[in-house]
Write an enzyme that holds these catalytic residues in place. Structure first.
Site, mmCIF file in Angstrom:
data_model
loop_
_atom_site.group_PDB
_atom_site.id
_atom_site.type_symbol
_atom_site.label_atom_id
_atom_site.label_comp_id
_atom_site.label_asym_id
_atom_site.label_seq_id
_atom_site.Cartn_x
_atom_site.Cartn_y
_atom_site.Cartn_z
ATOM 1 N N THR A 1 0.051 8.411 -18.085
ATOM 2 C CA THR A 1 0.479 7.306 -17.219
ATOM 3 C C THR A 1 -0.674 6.605 -16.512
ATOM 4 O O THR A 1 -0.485 5.538 -15.937
ATOM 5 C CB THR A 1 1.414 7.834 -16.115
ATOM 6 O OG1 THR A 1 0.687 8.829 -15.368
ATOM 7 C CG2 THR A 1 2.685 8.439 -16.695
ATOM 8 N N ASP B 1 -7.383 12.285 -21.206
ATOM 9 C CA ASP B 1 -6.851 13.606 -21.523
ATOM 10 C C ASP B 1 -6.352 13.627 -22.968
ATOM 11 O O ASP B 1 -6.575 12.670 -23.733
ATOM 12 C CB ASP B 1 -5.803 14.067 -20.496
ATOM 13 C CG ASP B 1 -4.464 13.360 -20.637
ATOM 14 O OD1 ASP B 1 -4.335 12.463 -21.493
ATOM 15 O OD2 ASP B 1 -3.532 13.708 -19.877
ATOM 16 N N HIS C 1 -9.959 -8.131 -4.906
ATOM 17 C CA HIS C 1 -9.550 -7.832 -3.529
ATOM 18 C C HIS C 1 -9.882 -6.402 -3.089
ATOM 19 O O HIS C 1 -10.187 -6.177 -1.919
ATOM 20 C CB HIS C 1 -8.029 -8.023 -3.357
ATOM 21 C CG HIS C 1 -7.620 -9.462 -3.419
ATOM 22 N ND1 HIS C 1 -6.358 -9.889 -3.087
ATOM 23 C CD2 HIS C 1 -8.303 -10.584 -3.777
ATOM 24 C CE1 HIS C 1 -6.275 -11.214 -3.232
ATOM 25 N NE2 HIS C 1 -7.436 -11.658 -3.654
HETATM 26 C C1 RB5 Z 1 0.160 15.101 -19.760
HETATM 27 O O1 RB5 Z 1 1.358 15.600 -20.271
HETATM 28 C C2 RB5 Z 1 0.446 14.083 -18.651
HETATM 29 O O2 RB5 Z 1 0.984 14.719 -17.549
HETATM 30 C C3 RB5 Z 1 -0.811 13.317 -18.299
HETATM 31 O O3 RB5 Z 1 -1.303 12.667 -19.415
HETATM 32 C C4 RB5 Z 1 -0.656 12.238 -17.237
HETATM 33 O O4 RB5 Z 1 0.362 11.362 -17.551
HETATM 34 C C5 RB5 Z 1 -0.623 12.691 -15.854
HETATM 35 O O5 RB5 Z 1 -0.563 11.900 -14.892
#
Ligand code: RB5
Length: 154
Positions: A67, A8, A98
């Site tokens: 994340t 993203d 696994h």
């Molecule tokens: C974007 O702000 C953030 O929400 C996205 O990159 C991600 O961490 C979502 O899980």
């Protein structure tokens, strides 16, 4: 290997570096984007990579968002996908050995580029061990296919 990579808007720089790194190791990498820092909804690239992996157009996928969570959740909605979020190489290795992970995910806001490279290294080197792990992977697929798990009722 032939790999697909997607991300993203918060992971554009890390995606570019990981793509170049994978290519320097001799892999063919298909980039589904995004390559813009304009807000981008991560399920789009999560789905595109997952679709290519599920359809066996590529041997595996790499997904990166802030994340690694959102983009892997989206990918895991595609049948046959086992996308695992990892913040360190040990889990990445075990996710293949696994869990037979076919997509590795991580967070550009969570780890640095050197850890990300170690994660993809360990994941690509590892091989699925099968054996006692296969029954568990089969159970995951039973849940996916039937929304039920026979063994849970026995
Ligand atoms: C974007 O702000 C953030 O929400 C996205 O990159 C991600 O961490 C979502 O899980």
């Amino acid at each position: 290997m032939k790999l697909a990579i997607g991300n993203d808007h918060v992971a554009v720089d890390m995606k570019k570096e990981i793509k170049e790194y994978l290519e320097s190791l001799g892999h063919e990498v298909i980039d589904v984007g995004t390559n813009s820092t304009e807000r981008f909804n991560y399920p789009v690239s999560g789905y595109k990579v997952a679709r290519m992996v599920a359809d066996k157009e590529v041997d595996g996928g790499v997904l990166i968002c802030g994340t690694g969570v959102g983009i892997s959740l989206a990918a895991n909605k595609v049948k046959g996908i086992r996308a695992c979020v990892c913040s360190e190489p040990y889990t990445a290795k075990l996710s293949k050995q696994h869990n037979n992970s076919n997509i590795i995910a991580f967070g550009a806001r969570v780890i640095g580029i050197e850890t990300a490279k170690m994660i993809v290294d360990e994941w690509l080197k590892a091989e699925y061990e099968g054996g006692r792990h296969q029954i568990r992977v089969d159970m995951i697929h039973e849940i996916e296919e039937t929304q039920d798990l026979k063994a849970a009722h026995e």
